[in-house]
Design an enzyme around this catalytic site. Structure first.
Site, PDB file in Angstrom:
ATOM      1  CG  ASP A 210       7.686   7.447  -1.617  1.00  0.00           C
ATOM      2  OD1 ASP A 210       8.227   6.356  -1.863  1.00  0.00           O
ATOM      3  OD2 ASP A 210       6.948   8.023  -2.437  1.00  0.00           O
TER       4      ASP A 210
ATOM      5  CG  ASP B   7       3.452   9.095  -4.193  1.00  0.00           C
ATOM      6  OD1 ASP B   7       3.016   8.878  -5.332  1.00  0.00           O
ATOM      7  OD2 ASP B   7       4.348   8.404  -3.667  1.00  0.00           O
ATOM      8  CG  MET B   8      -1.333   4.654  -3.929  1.00  0.00           C
ATOM      9  SD  MET B   8      -2.459   3.919  -5.144  1.00  0.00           S
ATOM     10  CE  MET B   8      -1.299   3.280  -6.354  1.00  0.00           C
ATOM     11  CG  ASP B   9       2.589   2.813  -5.831  1.00  0.00           C
ATOM     12  OD1 ASP B   9       1.956   1.915  -5.276  1.00  0.00           O
ATOM     13  OD2 ASP B   9       2.412   3.146  -7.017  1.00  0.00           O
TER      14      ASP B   9
END
Length: 199
Positions: A169, A11-13
């Protein structure tokens, strides 16, 4: 640690990129502009939900009618993100994982952000060189917690979903990974990544 998987999907953010303060600033600016209350713990629980979906959930939660379209509010938030991303974003501790497996295993980003925004943020952080594919919310019919985003990553990497590990996250992201038949790693627990989004 992840040698037995064939591919890594991030995932990025809040996972590979520390962008919590960027998105908190953008959301706060947008919500204040349109008179939508800011419920910090509720906003944090919606991490990973694309912008339009989040707006719809908020309008329903607070029983609000806003004199603006979803597109207008979405575009305003994206504009704030775009204008301010260079001030806030940086790689998280997971950079070490990306560096370790660079050139060893294919890696992708599966994000609730739009692809173009994700590619720009990854470039600012110097992360684009580690990744073979970037899948944003605009590339799939059903975003997280549906498995589509991560299944598309596996498809682009040419790897069986069962051979992929996902770093996330958020609960919604981990749910998406499980639905895709992939192993999920909660980076807040396993890698001590700190997400300062609406704390």
């Amino acid at each position: 640690m992840y040698d037995h998987y064939e591919a890594l999907i991030f995932d990025m953010d809040g996972t590979l990129v520390d962008s919590g303060q960027l998105h908190e600033f953008a959301w706060s600016t947008m919500l204040n502009k349109y008179g939508i209350p800011i419920d910090r713990s509720f906003m944090r629980s919606l991490a990973g939900v694309p912008t339009k979906g989040t707006i719809e959930i908020l309008l329903e939660k607070f029983n609000l009618k806003v004199d603006a379209s979803l597109d207008e509010m979405n575009d305003f938030k994206e504009q704030v993100v775009h204008e301010n991303m260079h001030k806030y974003v940086k790689p998280t501790a997971l950079l070490e994982v990306a560096q370790k497996y660079h050139g060893v295993k294919p890696m992708a980003i599966g994000t609730g952000a739009y692809t173009q925004e994700a590619e720009t943020i990854l470039k600012i952080c110097g992360l684009e060189k580690y990744l073979s594919a970037v899948v944003g919310a605009d590339q799939v019919k059903n975003p997280k917690p549906a498995p589509d985003t991560f299944l598309r990553c596996a498809e682009l990497l040419g790897v069986d979903p069962k051979q992929c590990v996902v770093f996330e996250d958020s609960k919604l992201g981990l749910q998406a990974a499980a639905s895709a038949g992939m192993a999920g790693i909660d980076v807040l627990l396993v890698h001590a990544v700190e997400n300062d989004y609406f704390l």
